[in-house]
Design an enzyme around this catalytic site. Structure first.
Site, short mmCIF file in Angstrom:
data_model
loop_
_atom_site.label_atom_id
_atom_site.label_comp_id
_atom_site.label_asym_id
_atom_site.label_seq_id
_atom_site.Cartn_x
_atom_site.Cartn_y
_atom_site.Cartn_z
N CYS A 1 -49.47 -26.82 -61.63
CA CYS A 1 -48.62 -26.40 -62.77
C CYS A 1 -47.15 -26.66 -62.47
CB CYS A 1 -48.87 -24.95 -63.16
SG CYS A 1 -47.84 -23.74 -62.33
N ILE B 1 -32.46 -44.93 -39.45
CA ILE B 1 -33.75 -44.29 -39.21
C ILE B 1 -34.58 -44.32 -40.49
CG2 ILE B 1 -34.94 -42.29 -38.24
CD1 ILE B 1 -32.91 -43.59 -36.30
N GLU B 2 -35.23 -45.45 -40.69
CA GLU B 2 -36.18 -45.57 -41.81
C GLU B 2 -37.58 -45.60 -41.19
OE1 GLU B 2 -36.27 -49.44 -43.77
OE2 GLU B 2 -34.97 -50.23 -42.21
N ILE C 1 -46.39 -40.03 -43.06
CA ILE C 1 -47.37 -40.69 -42.20
C ILE C 1 -46.87 -40.70 -40.76
CG2 ILE C 1 -48.47 -42.94 -41.71
CD1 ILE C 1 -49.35 -41.65 -44.32
N CYS D 1 -51.64 -21.71 -58.22
CA CYS D 1 -52.22 -23.03 -57.94
C CYS D 1 -52.44 -23.20 -56.44
CB CYS D 1 -51.30 -24.13 -58.45
SG CYS D 1 -50.95 -24.03 -60.20
N VAL E 1 -19.10 -33.84 -44.63
CA VAL E 1 -18.09 -34.46 -43.78
C VAL E 1 -17.20 -35.39 -44.62
CG1 VAL E 1 -17.72 -36.02 -41.83
CG2 VAL E 1 -19.54 -34.29 -41.73
N LYS F 1 -46.36 -56.62 -50.85
CA LYS F 1 -46.46 -55.62 -49.80
C LYS F 1 -47.46 -54.51 -50.12
CE LYS F 1 -43.61 -53.08 -46.55
NZ LYS F 1 -44.02 -51.71 -46.85
N HIS G 1 -47.23 -43.06 -38.10
CA HIS G 1 -47.72 -44.43 -37.93
C HIS G 1 -48.23 -44.68 -36.52
CE1 HIS G 1 -46.24 -45.94 -41.83
NE2 HIS G 1 -45.28 -45.05 -41.67
N THR H 1 -35.99 -37.11 -45.30
CA THR H 1 -37.16 -36.42 -44.73
C THR H 1 -38.02 -35.74 -45.80
OG1 THR H 1 -35.75 -35.99 -42.83
CG2 THR H 1 -37.87 -34.86 -42.88
#
Lengths: 478, 423
Positions: A436, A335-336, A47, A401, A172, A249, A49, A41
Site C-alpha cells: 500500500c 564508488i559506483e 547486490i 503490509c 559542505v 546490457k 557481487h 546507497t
C-alpha cells in the site's frame, strides 16, 4: 577540532567511520541530508557481487572480491541481513558464448570462488522462469543480496557507539588549508580536522576539486528500478543478469533480502546530481529488458518504482587514496557498482591509509559488534506474547503490509542516530515499504514520530528539509 | 485454544452486518476481529452524507451508518476484539491473532467470514514517472488526515483518478480551504457515481479531464507541480498535449484493491477481474466454511449493498455451522454464471437452485459506458431476463434478480449467461 572529518554518511563514509573508530581518533561525519543512507546507497540493486565483472588488476576487482569475502562475517558482527543466493549471467545468443567464457576466465583471474558454467537444462532447473532464449549461464554461488539500508545503518550505529559524531543537514560549501589542518566550511559553521575523507558519492568530484588542481569528474548515472510485491516471492531465487554484449546490457532481475523482486537498473548519464526522477521511457525499457531473461514477469505486482544515481568516475575505477598536493585529504570517490559489495574493503583500506598517516594507536575500547533492531517476527508465539505483555506497543500493528508494530517504530526513532522522518522509519523497520506504500500507516507513523520526538505532527517530514507532509489545519486559510 | 463457531475478520460494515445476521440465524459463538481502535471500518473517516438511502431510507454520514450497525451488534451481544490483527489463517481455520493486551494467540474457528475491505492503488502500481517527494497521497490517506486528524495535507491540489473517494476529497479539500485545480481521469469516463460528479465537482466548478493522466511529478522535497497529458485510445500519453499544473499536492484515486493476502494464504481462489474470491450464492469461497463479503469480495459503490451481501453471508455461515457443512437440501450441482460480452464478472460465480433463497441478487459491473442497452440473462438459448438500462457504466454496479422457480423449470442446467445487448 577533530582528527578526521568524513564527508558523506552513505555506505562508504559510514564504513570508513566504523573502521577508523578502531583507532584512537576523534571522528566526525558530515552529511547534507537528515539521515544516513540518503544518496546512492539507498537506491541501487542491493547486490553483493561475486567479482567477475571488474577488469583484472583493478582496485575495483580487488575490493569487490575482498568485500564479498568479508560480508558474511561482517553481517554477523553488525547484525544486518545478508544472504548468498548466487547469481546467473545468462547468455541469450549462441554466438556470444565466447563472451560468457571470457567472463568466467576473468572471474577466475579476479579470484572469485566457485564459478561454474552451466547448461540450459541446469539453468532451467535453478530458475524455472528463465527465458526460452537462454543458451547457458555463468553461475556464481558467492553472489549475494543484502539490505543496503540495514548495512549502512549498522555501520553508522556501530561507529556512533565507538564515539564517532554525526552532523546531519550539514552541507559542505568549501574546504581550505589552515595551520596544517583542514577547515571545512558548511551551512552549519566550520569544522576543523587534521584529515578529511571525501566519501561524498555523486558530489565527490565537487569536494575533491575544492582542494586539488588535478580535477576529478563524476557523472551521475541514473538507474530506474521497479519493485514487485512480496506476494510473488520466489519468482526468481538467484540474481539474474543478462550477458552484456552487442545486444545491449540488459537489466537484472533479483530477489531482495526481504522477499520482493527487483528489476533494474537502466543507465542514463545526466547532469543533475539530485536527478532521482524516474521516466516513462526508463520504466518501459526496464520491463522490456527484463522480459529478455525471464518470462512471465508479473508486472501487475509492481508496488513502486524509483531511481538511484551511480557516482560514475570517468576512468570507471575507485579513486581511493591521499590526494596529491593535499596532505591529509583522502579521496574515497568513484564508488559506483560494486561499491556496496566493496564497502567493507573500502572502509578497511581508507582506515589503513589514515591510520598510517596519523600514526594512530588502536582504540582498546573499540566495540566490534552491534545488535540490530528487534524483529518480533523472528520470535516464537510464546516469546512474542511475553514481549507484548512487557511492552504492549509490540502488539499494535502499525504497518499492515509488512506487519510492523508500534514497538518497532518507537525503537527505530529512539535508537542512536534514530529515525526522524517517515523515510527514516521506513528504512529501519520497513513500515511503509509494502504494497500500500504507506497509504494506511503514514498517519499512524506521523503520530508516533511526533509523540516520541515531542514535536507537532506538522513538523514531521517524509525525508527532511521541505518534505513536510501536513501543511496546516483544516480551514486555516478560510 | 479458544474456539468460536464463526470468526469474522474485520469490524467494518461488512463484518458487522455478517455478525448480526449470523446471530439472528442462531449462532451464539461469534467473534469479530478488528485491527483498528474502534468498530466501523473505513466508514469512520467518511464524514460526508449519502449513506443508507437503501437500508434506512435516510441520508446518513459514514460514522452514523456504522453507528447503526455497531448498535445492532452491541444489542445482539456480538463479541469483538479491537486493535487486534489477524496474522494468519491456516487451512484448518486456526486464526493466529495479536494485540497489545493479550499478545499473540490462536483461535479455532468452525467457519470464517472474510471482511477485510480493500486498499487503494498506490502511485507505484500506476507507474507514474517523476520524483518521489512528499505531497503525494492516496485519496483515502488524505481523507483520514483531514477528517480524523484535522490536518490539511496540501493547499494546491491536483487529483488523478475520478473514483468516488477522489471526488469526495475534491469537495472536502475545497471546503477545508484548499484549491483543487483539476481532476484527471485516464479513462474516457469516470469511475465514480454520477451523483458524486455533480455534487463534488460540478457544484464547485472543478474541471474533470477525461482521457488524461499524470506524466510527470516535479519537486524533490515537496510536490511543486505535475504535468498532465491527454492519452490516446491505448491509454498512451499523446506528445504535445502536456499541461503543467503548479501545485503542492497530488491525490490519487485510481482504484481499490480487495485486500486478500490472508485469503490467499489459506488457499482461497481469487477472480483476477475483481481481485476478490470466487464465491457461490452463499458467499462461500472454494475453501469450505470460508465466506467473504464486502469490499474484500468486490469493490462496492454503496455501503447499503455491502450490508445486504454481508447479512446474506452471515446467514449462510450460520447455516454452515448448523448443518456442519452438509446442507440437507442440496441434490443438484452448482450452476456456473458466465459473464459474456460487456459483463466483466458476476458475484456470485455459481448458484445452486436447491440451496438458494426464493430470489437472489446477482451483482456485476459492465466494461464501458452503454446507452439504451439491455441486460440479458440466458438459460441455454432461452433468454429469461431482458432488462432495459438507459445508461450502464463501470462506475455503477449493476444487478439482476434470479427467482428460484426459474431454475426449477429447467433441470440439468449447465450454465447461466449474463451479457449486455445493445439495442
Amino acid at each position: 577540532m577533530y582528527d578526521v572529518i568524513i564527508i558523506g554518511a552513505g555506505i562508504s563514509g559510514c564504513a570508513c567511520a566504523r573502521e577508523l573508530s578502531r583507532y584512537k581518533l576523534s571522528i566526525c561525519v558530515l552529511e547534507k541530508e537528515e539521515d544516513v543512507c540518503c544518496g546512492t546507497t539507498k537506491a541501487n540493486s542491493a547486490i553483493v557481487h561475486a567479482g567477475f565483472d571488474a577488469a583484472c588488476g583493478t582496485l575495483m576487482a580487488k575490493l569487490n572480491v575482498k568485500g564479498n569475502q568479508d560480508m558474511e562475517e561482517l553481517s554477523k558482527e553488525l547484525d544486518f541481513s545478508f544472504k548468498r543466493n548466487g547469481s546467473l549471467v545468462v547468455c541469450l545468443h549462441e554466438e556470444e558464448m565466447p563472451d560468457l567464457e571470457a567472463l568466467y576466465q576473468r572471474g577466475i583471474q579476479n579470484g572469485v570462488k566457485g564459478l561454474r558454467m552451466i547448461d540450459k537444462a541446469e539453468l532451467v532447473k535453478l530458475e524455472p522462469h528463465i527465458s526460452d532464449d537462454a543458451v547457458a549461464a555463468l553461475y556464481a554461488p558467492t553472489s549475494g543480496i543484502v539490505c543496503p539500508f540495514g548495512m549502512n545503518i549498522a555501520y553508522a550505529e556501530n561507529a556512533a557507539a565507538n564515539g564517532v559524531q554525526f552532523q546531519f543537514e550539514t552541507e559542505v560549501a568549501g574546504i581550505r588549508r589552515q595551520d596544517g589542518n583542514w577547515i571545512v566550511k558548511t551551512n552549519q559553521g566550520e569544522f576543523e580536522g587534521r584529515f578529511v575523507v571525501n566519501a561524498a558519492g555523486v558530489y565527490a568530484d565537487t569536494i575533491h576539486n575544492m582542494v586539488s588542481t588535478k580535477k576529478l569528474h563524476i557523472t551521475p548515472r541514473r538507474g530506474d528500478y521497479c519493485l514487485l510485491d512480496r506476494s510473488v516471492e520466489g519468482f526468481v531465487t538467484h540474481t539474474i543478469f543478462q550477458l552484456p554484449g552487442k545486444y545491449g546490457k540488459g537489466v537484472l532481475v533479483t530477489p531482495t533480502i526481504h522477499g520482493n523482486t527487483l528489476v533494474g537498473p537502466t543507465a542514463v548519464d545526466i547532469e543533475d546530481r539530485e536527478g532521482t526522477n524516474t521516466t516513462q521511457e526508463g520504466l518501459e525499457e526496464l520491463l522490456e529488458k527484463a522480459g529478455r531473461t525471464v518470462k512471465g514477469l508479473p508486472i501487475r505486482q509492481v508496488i513502486t518504482s524509483f531511481a538511484g544515481l551511480r557516482a560514475h568516475e570517468d576512468g570507471h575505477e575507485f579513486v581511493i587514496g591521499e590526494v596529491e598536493g593535499a596532505e591529509g585529504f583522502i579521496d574515497c570517490a568513484g564508488i559506483e557498482s560494486p561499491g556496496l559489495t566493496s564497502a567493507p574493503a573500502i572502509g578497511t583500506m581508507v582506515a589503513g591509509i589514515v591510520k598510517e598517516l596519523a600514526h594512530a594507536e588502536e582504540n582498546p575500547d573499540f566495540i566490534g559488534t552491534r545488535k540490530g533492531m528487534l524483529d518480533p517476527k523472528t520470535l516464537s508465539m510464546e516469546e512474542r506474547t511475553a514481549l507484548i505483555k512487557a511492552k504492549p506497543a509490540y502488539g499494535n500493528i502499525v504497518c499492515r503490509c509488512e506487519m510492523v508494530s508500534e514497538g518497532e517504530v518507537i525503537d527505530a526513532i529512539n535508537r542512536p542516530l534514530g529515525a526522524k522522518s517517515l523515510d527514516g522509519v521506513k528504512r529501519r523497520t520497513r513500515a511503509g515499504m509494502g504494497r500500500c506504500q504507506a497509504g494506511f500507516c503514514s498517519p499512524r507513523t506521523i503520530e508516533i514520530l511526533a509523540r516520541e520526538r515531542g514535536v507537532h505532527p506538522s513538523e514531521i517530514t517524509k525525508s527532511g528539509k521541505e518534505s513536510k507532509i501536513i501543511v496546516g489545519v483544516n480551514k486555516d486559510a478560510l | 485454544m479458544l474456539h468460536y463457531d464463526i470468526v469474522i475478520v474485520g469490524g467494518g460494515p461488512a463484518g458487522l452486518a455478517a455478525a448480526v445476521s449470523a446471530k439472528e440465524h442462531g449462532v451464539e459463538s461469534i467473534l469479530v476481529l478488528e485491527r483498528d481502535q474502534e468498530l466501523g471500518g473505513i466508514l469512520n473517516q467518511c464524514i460526508h452524507n449519502g449513506f443508507g438511502l437503501h437500508t434506512f431510507q435516510e441520508e446518513l454520514t459514514g460514522p452514523e451508518y456504522a453507528g447503526r450497525f455497531i448498535e445492532q451488534a452491541e444489542k445482539a451481544q456480538v463479541a469483538y476484539k479491537l486493535n487486534t490483527m489477524v496474522l494468519e489463517i491456516s487451512k484448518d481455520k486456526v486464526v493466529t491473532v495479536m494485540n497489545g493486551k493479550e499478545g499473540m494467540f490462536e483461535i479455532q474457528a468452525s467457519a470464517v467470514i472474510l471482511a477485510m475491505g480493500c486498499r487503494e492503488r498506490a502511485r507505484g502500481a500506476l507507474n507514474i514517472p517523476g520524483y518521489r517527494p512528499a505531497g503525494i497521497y492516496s485519496a483515502g490517506t488524505a481523507q483520514r488526515l483531514v477528517n480524523m486528524e484535522g490536518f490539511l495535507p496540501g493547499r494546491q491540489v491536483v487529483i488523478l483518478g475520478s473514483g468516488d473517494i477522489g471526488l469526495i476529497m475534491a469537495r472536502r479539500m475545497t471546503l477545508e480551504g484548499a484549491k483543487v485545480h483539476v481532476v484527471a481521469e485516464l479513462l474516457p469516463y469516470s469511475g465514480g457515481l454520477k451523483r458524486n460528479l455533480v455534487q463534488c465537482l460540478d457544484d464547485f466548478n472543478i474541471p474533470l479531464k477525461l482521457s488524461h493522466t499524470v506524466v510527470d511529478i516535479d519537486g524533490k522535497d515537496r510536490v511543486k507541480g505535475v504535468t498532465i497529458a491527454k492519452v490516446d485510445e491505448g491509454r498512451k500519453p499523446i506528445s504535445g498535449t502536456e499541461t503543467y499544473y503548479p501545485c503542492d499536492t497530488l491525490l490519487l484515486s485510481c482504484g481499490l484493491i480487495p485486500e486478500n493476502e490472508l485469503s490467499q494464504s489459506l488457499g482461497v481462489e481469487l477472480n483476477p477481474v475483481t481481485s476478490g474470491p470466487f464465491v457461490n450464492e452463499c458467499f462461500e469461497t472454494n475453501v469450505e466454511g470460508v465466506f467473504a463479503c464486502g469490499n474484500v469480495l468486490h469493490v462496492h459503490d454503496l455501503v447499503d449493498f455491502v450490508s445486504k451481501e454481508a447479512a446474506s453471508a452471515g446467514k449462510h455461515a450460520a447455516a454452515y455451522v448448523k448443518y456442519k457443512g452438509k446442507h440437507p437440501a442440496v441434490v443438484s450441482k452448482d450452476i456456473p454464471i458466465v459473464p459474456e460480452s460487456g459483463v466483466r464478472y458476476t458475484v456470485p460465480k455459481t448458484i445452486n437452485p436447491d440451496r438458494m433463497d426464493e430470489k437472489h441478487t446477482i451483482r456485476f459491473r459492465v466494461d464501458k459506458v452503454y446507452k439504451n442497452c439491455y441486460i440479458s440473462v440466458y438459460l441455454g438459448k432461452e433468454r429469461i431476463i431482458y432488462k432495459k438500462r438507459p445508461i450502464a457504466a463501470p462506475g455503477e454496479m449493476e444487478e439482476v434478480i434470479f427467482h428460484k422457480e426459474l431454475f426449477q423449470a429447467v433441470p440439468d442446467l449447465s450454465k447461466i449467461t449474463i451479457k449486455i445487448e445493445e439495442a
